[in-house]
Design a protein around this motif. Sequence first.
Motif, PDB file in Angstrom:
ATOM      1  N   TRP A  53       7.798   3.185  -2.328  1.00 15.55           N
ATOM      2  CA  TRP A  53       8.113   4.153  -1.280  1.00 15.55           C
ATOM      3  C   TRP A  53       9.616   4.320  -1.106  1.00 15.55           C
ATOM      4  O   TRP A  53      10.393   3.390  -1.367  1.00 15.55           O
ATOM      5  CB  TRP A  53       7.506   3.706   0.050  1.00 15.55           C
ATOM      6  N   GLY A  98      -6.292  11.503   5.148  1.00 18.18           N
ATOM      7  CA  GLY A  98      -5.293  10.965   4.235  1.00 18.18           C
ATOM      8  C   GLY A  98      -5.723   9.687   3.539  1.00 18.18           C
ATOM      9  O   GLY A  98      -6.790   9.119   3.790  1.00 18.18           O
ATOM     10  N   THR A  99      -4.847   9.224   2.655  1.00 17.38           N
ATOM     11  CA  THR A  99      -5.146   8.021   1.881  1.00 17.38           C
ATOM     12  C   THR A  99      -5.087   6.760   2.714  1.00 17.38           C
ATOM     13  O   THR A  99      -5.593   5.718   2.297  1.00 17.38           O
ATOM     14  CB  THR A  99      -4.152   7.886   0.710  1.00 17.38           C
ATOM     15  N   ASP A 100      -4.476   6.828   3.911  1.00 11.03           N
ATOM     16  CA  ASP A 100      -4.414   5.647   4.765  1.00 11.03           C
ATOM     17  C   ASP A 100      -5.484   5.681   5.857  1.00 11.03           C
ATOM     18  O   ASP A 100      -5.389   4.964   6.853  1.00 11.03           O
ATOM     19  CB  ASP A 100      -3.020   5.482   5.386  1.00 11.03           C
ATOM     20  N   THR A 106      -0.980   2.033   0.678  1.00 12.65           N
ATOM     21  CA  THR A 106      -1.182   2.446  -0.705  1.00 12.65           C
ATOM     22  C   THR A 106       0.161   2.613  -1.395  1.00 12.65           C
ATOM     23  O   THR A 106       1.210   2.526  -0.766  1.00 12.65           O
ATOM     24  CB  THR A 106      -1.941   3.782  -0.764  1.00 12.65           C
ATOM     25  N   THR A 111      -0.593   9.203  -2.411  1.00 17.49           N
ATOM     26  CA  THR A 111      -0.745  10.015  -1.214  1.00 17.49           C
ATOM     27  C   THR A 111      -1.026  11.462  -1.573  1.00 17.49           C
ATOM     28  O   THR A 111      -0.631  11.949  -2.626  1.00 17.49           O
ATOM     29  CB  THR A 111       0.521   9.954  -0.342  1.00 17.49           C
TER      30      THR A 111
END
Length: 230
Positions: A53, A98-100, A106, A111
């Motif tokens: 990130w 979302g992916t979270d 993640t 994402t």
Amino acid sequence: MKIINKGGFIWERGLTIGEYIQREYDIEIIVNIRKIWSQKTLTKNMKLKLNTWDKESRSNERFFLDTISGWVGQDYILDEVLLKSPIINDNYFFQRGGTDAKRKITRADETGIETDIIAFDVKTGEKIYLEVMEDNTGYMKRTNKFDLRWRQRGTRSKYSDLMDLWKKGFETYVVILDVQNNGIIFVPIQETKVDIWKYRNPAYEGRLCTKLITDYKKHFKSFKDLGIIA
């Protein structure tokens, strides 16, 4: 809503932040929060994911806690505002987006463009995308402006992602909890105008943002308007 220790009252259920996270979040999150509370290093797997990130000069630990803090804020708005309004709850049901959505960290490249929360019309099943924020200072009422962040080292605009969803035919809103004025601002993304496309916002420690203009009075709803006993 900042997560800096085990305490802090949250929700009318009387849970602390720590207790809520232990009940609702992925075990890897819980393990690493305990490590931070004990002043120990994060797990190797967590470091590997966080290193993908753009942390904008933040440490892994700070970025991790900022992410969890954002999730807690989103969950609060969902549980204690949207789901407590009979006007909203009678017409929509909700899920995290979302992916979270499962409250797991993640890799950055995993994402997508989905929003924090997805609402579904109970009659038609149509999706409505909700990007959730908080205004703790009354800034939006004073200025009719708010900011959306850039991601992936300034190459990906949240504003553009939301506009893309709208252009595909989905209702798309920025939903802002107005703490000072006891209400929620529901801003259709198409009813915004770009004030500054890309700049470093000192209020967000110099992180890249797009500043948008909209009509606060038009989009503000008080908790009373929504049937919420605050």
